[in-house]
Design a protein around this motif. Structure first.
Motif, PDB file in Angstrom:
ATOM      1  N   LEU A  59      11.798  -8.557  -6.544  1.00  0.00           N
ATOM      2  CA  LEU A  59      12.385  -7.701  -5.519  1.00  0.00           C
ATOM      3  C   LEU A  59      11.327  -7.233  -4.518  1.00  0.00           C
ATOM      4  O   LEU A  59      11.617  -7.073  -3.327  1.00  0.00           O
ATOM      5  CB  LEU A  59      13.095  -6.508  -6.164  1.00  0.00           C
ATOM      6  CG  LEU A  59      14.377  -6.856  -6.919  1.00  0.00           C
ATOM      7  CD1 LEU A  59      14.846  -5.675  -7.768  1.00  0.00           C
ATOM      8  CD2 LEU A  59      15.479  -7.316  -5.971  1.00  0.00           C
ATOM      9  N   ILE A  60      10.105  -7.045  -4.982  1.00  0.00           N
ATOM     10  CA  ILE A  60       8.993  -6.710  -4.088  1.00  0.00           C
ATOM     11  C   ILE A  60       8.674  -7.908  -3.193  1.00  0.00           C
ATOM     12  O   ILE A  60       8.500  -7.765  -1.980  1.00  0.00           O
ATOM     13  CB  ILE A  60       7.754  -6.258  -4.897  1.00  0.00           C
ATOM     14  CG1 ILE A  60       8.015  -4.884  -5.509  1.00  0.00           C
ATOM     15  CG2 ILE A  60       6.506  -6.236  -4.011  1.00  0.00           C
ATOM     16  CD1 ILE A  60       6.986  -4.445  -6.531  1.00  0.00           C
ATOM     17  N   GLU A  61       8.614  -9.104  -3.783  1.00  0.00           N
ATOM     18  CA  GLU A  61       8.334 -10.319  -3.007  1.00  0.00           C
ATOM     19  C   GLU A  61       9.371 -10.541  -1.910  1.00  0.00           C
ATOM     20  O   GLU A  61       9.031 -10.994  -0.816  1.00  0.00           O
ATOM     21  CB  GLU A  61       8.291 -11.542  -3.929  1.00  0.00           C
ATOM     22  CG  GLU A  61       7.066 -11.620  -4.800  1.00  0.00           C
ATOM     23  CD  GLU A  61       7.128 -12.769  -5.799  1.00  0.00           C
ATOM     24  OE1 GLU A  61       8.009 -13.652  -5.678  1.00  0.00           O
ATOM     25  OE2 GLU A  61       6.289 -12.776  -6.723  1.00  0.00           O
ATOM     26  N   PHE A  62      10.632 -10.213  -2.191  1.00  0.00           N
ATOM     27  CA  PHE A  62      11.701 -10.407  -1.213  1.00  0.00           C
ATOM     28  C   PHE A  62      11.797  -9.254  -0.215  1.00  0.00           C
ATOM     29  O   PHE A  62      12.591  -9.303   0.713  1.00  0.00           O
ATOM     30  CB  PHE A  62      13.046 -10.609  -1.911  1.00  0.00           C
ATOM     31  CG  PHE A  62      13.131 -11.871  -2.717  1.00  0.00           C
ATOM     32  CD1 PHE A  62      12.648 -13.072  -2.218  1.00  0.00           C
ATOM     33  CD2 PHE A  62      13.700 -11.867  -3.974  1.00  0.00           C
ATOM     34  CE1 PHE A  62      12.729 -14.239  -2.949  1.00  0.00           C
ATOM     35  CE2 PHE A  62      13.786 -13.031  -4.721  1.00  0.00           C
ATOM     36  CZ  PHE A  62      13.295 -14.215  -4.210  1.00  0.00           C
ATOM     37  N   GLY A  63      11.016  -8.204  -0.415  1.00  0.00           N
ATOM     38  CA  GLY A  63      10.978  -7.103   0.536  1.00  0.00           C
ATOM     39  C   GLY A  63      12.028  -6.032   0.356  1.00  0.00           C
ATOM     40  O   GLY A  63      12.216  -5.195   1.236  1.00  0.00           O
ATOM     41  N   PHE A  64      12.715  -6.021  -0.783  1.00  0.00           N
ATOM     42  CA  PHE A  64      13.725  -4.995  -1.043  1.00  0.00           C
ATOM     43  C   PHE A  64      13.129  -3.740  -1.673  1.00  0.00           C
ATOM     44  O   PHE A  64      13.668  -2.646  -1.531  1.00  0.00           O
ATOM     45  CB  PHE A  64      14.827  -5.517  -1.971  1.00  0.00           C
ATOM     46  CG  PHE A  64      15.643  -6.627  -1.383  1.00  0.00           C
ATOM     47  CD1 PHE A  64      16.327  -6.455  -0.193  1.00  0.00           C
ATOM     48  CD2 PHE A  64      15.726  -7.847  -2.008  1.00  0.00           C
ATOM     49  CE1 PHE A  64      17.087  -7.475   0.351  1.00  0.00           C
ATOM     50  CE2 PHE A  64      16.479  -8.881  -1.484  1.00  0.00           C
ATOM     51  CZ  PHE A  64      17.153  -8.699  -0.294  1.00  0.00           C
ATOM     52  N   VAL A  65      12.051  -3.916  -2.408  1.00  0.00           N
ATOM     53  CA  VAL A  65      11.419  -2.831  -3.167  1.00  0.00           C
ATOM     54  C   VAL A  65       9.928  -2.850  -2.865  1.00  0.00           C
ATOM     55  O   VAL A  65       9.357  -3.900  -2.583  1.00  0.00           O
ATOM     56  CB  VAL A  65      11.666  -3.026  -4.691  1.00  0.00           C
ATOM     57  CG1 VAL A  65      10.886  -2.018  -5.519  1.00  0.00           C
ATOM     58  CG2 VAL A  65      13.151  -2.934  -5.014  1.00  0.00           C
ATOM     59  N   ASP A  66       9.322  -1.679  -2.947  1.00  0.00           N
ATOM     60  CA  ASP A  66       7.867  -1.593  -2.864  1.00  0.00           C
ATOM     61  C   ASP A  66       7.417  -0.600  -3.920  1.00  0.00           C
ATOM     62  O   ASP A  66       8.240   0.057  -4.567  1.00  0.00           O
ATOM     63  CB  ASP A  66       7.421  -1.151  -1.477  1.00  0.00           C
ATOM     64  CG  ASP A  66       5.992  -1.599  -1.158  1.00  0.00           C
ATOM     65  OD1 ASP A  66       5.306  -2.145  -2.063  1.00  0.00           O
ATOM     66  OD2 ASP A  66       5.568  -1.423  -0.013  1.00  0.00           O
ATOM     67  N   LYS A  67       6.109  -0.522  -4.105  1.00  0.00           N
ATOM     68  CA  LYS A  67       5.587   0.421  -5.094  1.00  0.00           C
ATOM     69  C   LYS A  67       4.376   1.124  -4.534  1.00  0.00           C
ATOM     70  O   LYS A  67       3.679   0.607  -3.657  1.00  0.00           O
ATOM     71  CB  LYS A  67       5.237  -0.285  -6.401  1.00  0.00           C
ATOM     72  CG  LYS A  67       4.076  -1.243  -6.318  1.00  0.00           C
ATOM     73  CD  LYS A  67       3.811  -1.870  -7.675  1.00  0.00           C
ATOM     74  CE  LYS A  67       2.628  -2.823  -7.605  1.00  0.00           C
ATOM     75  NZ  LYS A  67       2.328  -3.404  -8.910  1.00  0.00           N
ATOM     76  N   LYS A  68       4.167   2.323  -5.020  1.00  0.00           N
ATOM     77  CA  LYS A  68       2.997   3.107  -4.653  1.00  0.00           C
ATOM     78  C   LYS A  68       2.252   3.440  -5.933  1.00  0.00           C
ATOM     79  O   LYS A  68       2.847   3.951  -6.890  1.00  0.00           O
ATOM     80  CB  LYS A  68       3.392   4.383  -3.920  1.00  0.00           C
ATOM     81  CG  LYS A  68       2.194   5.206  -3.501  1.00  0.00           C
ATOM     82  CD  LYS A  68       2.566   6.359  -2.626  1.00  0.00           C
ATOM     83  CE  LYS A  68       1.278   7.070  -2.234  1.00  0.00           C
ATOM     84  NZ  LYS A  68       1.523   8.142  -1.300  1.00  0.00           N
ATOM     85  N   THR A  69       0.969   3.117  -5.940  1.00  0.00           N
ATOM     86  CA  THR A  69       0.129   3.391  -7.101  1.00  0.00           C
ATOM     87  C   THR A  69      -0.744   4.597  -6.794  1.00  0.00           C
ATOM     88  O   THR A  69      -1.426   4.636  -5.767  1.00  0.00           O
ATOM     89  CB  THR A  69      -0.749   2.163  -7.427  1.00  0.00           C
ATOM     90  OG1 THR A  69       0.110   1.029  -7.608  1.00  0.00           O
ATOM     91  CG2 THR A  69      -1.566   2.387  -8.689  1.00  0.00           C
ATOM     92  N   TYR A  70      -0.723   5.558  -7.695  1.00  0.00           N
ATOM     93  CA  TYR A  70      -1.510   6.773  -7.529  1.00  0.00           C
ATOM     94  C   TYR A  70      -2.765   6.663  -8.387  1.00  0.00           C
ATOM     95  O   TYR A  70      -2.711   6.161  -9.508  1.00  0.00           O
ATOM     96  CB  TYR A  70      -0.693   7.998  -7.956  1.00  0.00           C
ATOM     97  CG  TYR A  70       0.514   8.237  -7.087  1.00  0.00           C
ATOM     98  CD1 TYR A  70       0.430   9.026  -5.964  1.00  0.00           C
ATOM     99  CD2 TYR A  70       1.735   7.645  -7.397  1.00  0.00           C
ATOM    100  CE1 TYR A  70       1.541   9.242  -5.156  1.00  0.00           C
ATOM    101  CE2 TYR A  70       2.850   7.856  -6.601  1.00  0.00           C
ATOM    102  CZ  TYR A  70       2.745   8.648  -5.482  1.00  0.00           C
ATOM    103  OH  TYR A  70       3.838   8.857  -4.685  1.00  0.00           O
ATOM    104  N   GLU A  71      -3.856   7.133  -7.845  1.00  0.00           N
ATOM    105  CA  GLU A  71      -5.105   7.097  -8.600  1.00  0.00           C
ATOM    106  C   GLU A  71      -5.071   8.132  -9.708  1.00  0.00           C
ATOM    107  O   GLU A  71      -4.325   9.094  -9.666  1.00  0.00           O
ATOM    108  CB  GLU A  71      -6.290   7.377  -7.666  1.00  0.00           C
ATOM    109  CG  GLU A  71      -6.531   6.255  -6.676  1.00  0.00           C
ATOM    110  CD  GLU A  71      -7.815   6.451  -5.903  1.00  0.00           C
ATOM    111  OE1 GLU A  71      -8.745   7.072  -6.438  1.00  0.00           O
ATOM    112  OE2 GLU A  71      -7.869   5.971  -4.762  1.00  0.00           O
TER     113      GLU A  71
END
Length: 120
Positions: A59-71
């Protein structure tokens, strides 16, 4: 997942992007806002972490979802619907959800919908 190179219409491509048991459910859950992997796994009954991660990656590859990583420790990652693709696919899922509700209501399944919190 690779997309087909030959298709009859663009709808086939979108179908390939979201097909399967879990992708529409993941997208539907993300309509509620940003969430962690563990919360998604808890909220989506029956999905394994491996399957969830695999589908999120697609879903990320297709551009529907993204993610945010917190340090920091422990590592914290939040998943969310993207603008505009994630939000636009949600419009289609809302229509599909309503068709499902209508179908169940026509078959006297109102109590089941209430029990699941789909209608009040």
């Amino acid at each position: 997942m690779k997309l087909r190179h030959q298709f009859t219409c663009p709808l086939e491509l979108v179908h390939d992007m979201i097909k399967g048991k879990w992708k529409p459910i993941i997208l539907w859950r993300l309509r509620l806002g940003k969430t962690s992997l563990s919360k998604l796994e808890k909220d989506i009954e029956g999905i394994s972490q491996k399957m969830l991660l695999e589908h999120l990656k697609e879903l990320i590859e297709f551009g529907f979802v993204d993610k945010k990583t917190y340090e920091g420790y422990p590592l914290h990652v939040e998943y969310f619907l993207t603008k505009p693709h994630g939000e636009r696919i949600l419009e289609a899922l809302k229509i599909m959800q309503q068709i499902g509700i209508d179908y169940l209501l026509e078959r006297d399944q109102e109590e089941e919908l209430r029990k699941r919190g789909v209608i009040s």
